[in-house]
Design a protein around this motif. Sequence first.
Motif, PDB file in Angstrom:
ATOM      1  N   PRO A 181       0.850  -1.201   0.000  1.00 43.04           N
ATOM      2  CA  PRO A 181       0.000   0.000   0.000  1.00 43.04           C
ATOM      3  C   PRO A 181       0.882   1.246   0.000  1.00 43.04           C
ATOM      4  N   GLU A 359      -8.615   4.389   9.770  1.00 37.75           N
ATOM      5  CA  GLU A 359      -8.001   4.306   8.448  1.00 37.75           C
ATOM      6  C   GLU A 359      -8.185   5.621   7.682  1.00 37.75           C
ATOM      7  N   ARG A 360      -9.404   5.914   7.275  1.00 29.55           N
ATOM      8  CA  ARG A 360      -9.642   7.074   6.423  1.00 29.55           C
ATOM      9  C   ARG A 360      -9.619   8.378   7.209  1.00 29.55           C
ATOM     10  N   GLN A 363      -6.073   9.330   7.173  1.00 28.97           N
ATOM     11  CA  GLN A 363      -5.611   9.616   5.810  1.00 28.97           C
ATOM     12  C   GLN A 363      -5.955  11.023   5.357  1.00 28.97           C
ATOM     13  N   THR A 370      -1.896   3.692   6.629  1.00 26.74           N
ATOM     14  CA  THR A 370      -2.805   2.567   6.459  1.00 26.74           C
ATOM     15  C   THR A 370      -2.519   1.533   7.543  1.00 26.74           C
ATOM     16  N   ASP A 461     -10.533  -3.626  -0.145  1.00 26.52           N
ATOM     17  CA  ASP A 461      -9.305  -3.913   0.601  1.00 26.52           C
ATOM     18  C   ASP A 461      -8.413  -4.971  -0.048  1.00 26.52           C
ATOM     19  N   LYS A 464      -4.910  -3.792  -0.643  1.00 30.76           N
ATOM     20  CA  LYS A 464      -4.127  -3.622   0.577  1.00 30.76           C
ATOM     21  C   LYS A 464      -3.691  -4.961   1.151  1.00 30.76           C
TER      22      LYS A 464
END
Length: 558
Positions: A181, A359-360, A363, A370, A461, A464
Amino acid sequence: MAGVILENLSTKKLFGFCVILLIVQIICFLVGGLIAPKPTDANSHLATKCVDPADNVHKWFIPNGPGECLKVANFEEAARKYFDANQMVFSLRMPHRPYNMSRSFQFILTMLRLETQYKLTVPDAPEEMTMIVRVGYRDSDYEDWKELTRVTETRKLECLLHSNEDEGPVDGDPYDCEPLPFFELSTCHHKQYLINIRLPVEFNKETNEQKYNTKLGSITDIWIVEIHQTGGFTFVWLTLKTVMTPIPLVFLIWFWLRISKLNRSPVLMEKFVMVLGISITFLNIPIEWFTFWFNIPYMLLISDIRQGIFYATLLSSWIIFVGEHLMDTVERARLSAYWKQVGTIAFCCFCMFVFDMCERGVQISNPFFTLWTTETGKNLAMIFLVMAGICFSAYFLFLCFMVWQIFRNISIKRLALPHMAKARRLHYEGLIFRFKFFMLFTLLCAALTVIFFILSQVYEDHYKMGHEKTLQISSAFFTGVYGMWNIYVVAVIFLYAPSHKQVSSDNDDSSEGSHVEFQLESTATTPGSDDPPSTSTAAAARTDQSELKNLLTKTAID
């Protein structure tokens, strides 16, 4: 008692309503299958090897075109020109010249794949790689590059050496390394992106120990795989959402106006119908159109939150909807009777929200973050995906069990039908058929929703997890399931709205709620008629009622 439209609507009108919903469902599938392109597209980019003679970490190194960098073919050529590894810069531009990115791409997800070879001086396989990465952007060929982010990241490597088993490893044998990733942008707001990657090599001078990037072997190339949503699918998707948005909203307003005319407060079933209509309207609002004019780096997070709210509402509504029709002796006309089921659903959705924020949420400020970069984070993410799939599957099985209980209770009560007058028997048989059909439609929607959730998680996913090959879900499946959700909510709102037709001499206000009554009660009017009952009809009804009570009592004893 006042009934609902599902009970009192004529067969002809009900059939016409179902045909309209079926046509809309077919159109949603055809829009995705015949008009929309595939949801995502992937492009591979080979990084150009540049050298930085002045060790200028603030300079942009452009792979090609005006102002392009000083290039070398490999590390050996750089060494012959007296450049060391710290002066090497891997540079690439997205997209390939002369194309530009589009804001309709919605997001950018990237994966990095390292190509390296075995060296006798470095016998161990690569285990980790430290990178200094700069990402820049511009919206015209005549603009200067502006920095979007700069980070120092370390990624774990999983590399397998391909060598001759008889001769053993020799210089130049290739490693096969799993894709890593790299970064994810929740918006594609700019036309061009530039990536500069440095792999610094450093020793601890005091202890002469290797600090990082000293066991990578002989690096040959770096590949970046860029994945984005296709522009054609974005326009089809947002157009579909724009068209769908007002439909449930209009039915929701109509439903509330009918409820407000009753001289009682809404019951549990009616409240959840309202909540379900509000949640689908909230999901439908095409706020993604704003990304064509504004840079919204948290759009994917907002979309996930809206999706989670709808999942929680839909799953809870199904439990309450089925529970209110079990027809047993348990009193359930209040939310506290479902606290175990609804509480479990709320807890699972909250866990999904926490995972998404980890996660997001991070980000937004650091696109390179990640959970899949560390072994602990990767294990936690895999456990979450597996447990989410198991929970959704268990939910569906539990829902099937509740529907089976309803059908069993209906079968017991149907024993009273042969002892009724023919007109009354046909009326109740029609109600039972309508209700069973709607229950099966509910199970179908639940099954497709569970499948959609599991596939969407795997679809999101699988890169990832270290899979480079593109996994595609048909556009028709996306648009079809989305259309099914709207159709189901509209059907529930319309069919479970209070009916203006009377099914007894009682006033509407004595209704206990808008749900189908399958207690096989005797009614004093002919279904669909607003005329008052005659004396002979009422007497016959009382006779039927007495016979029904005796038969149902005998059936329960047996």
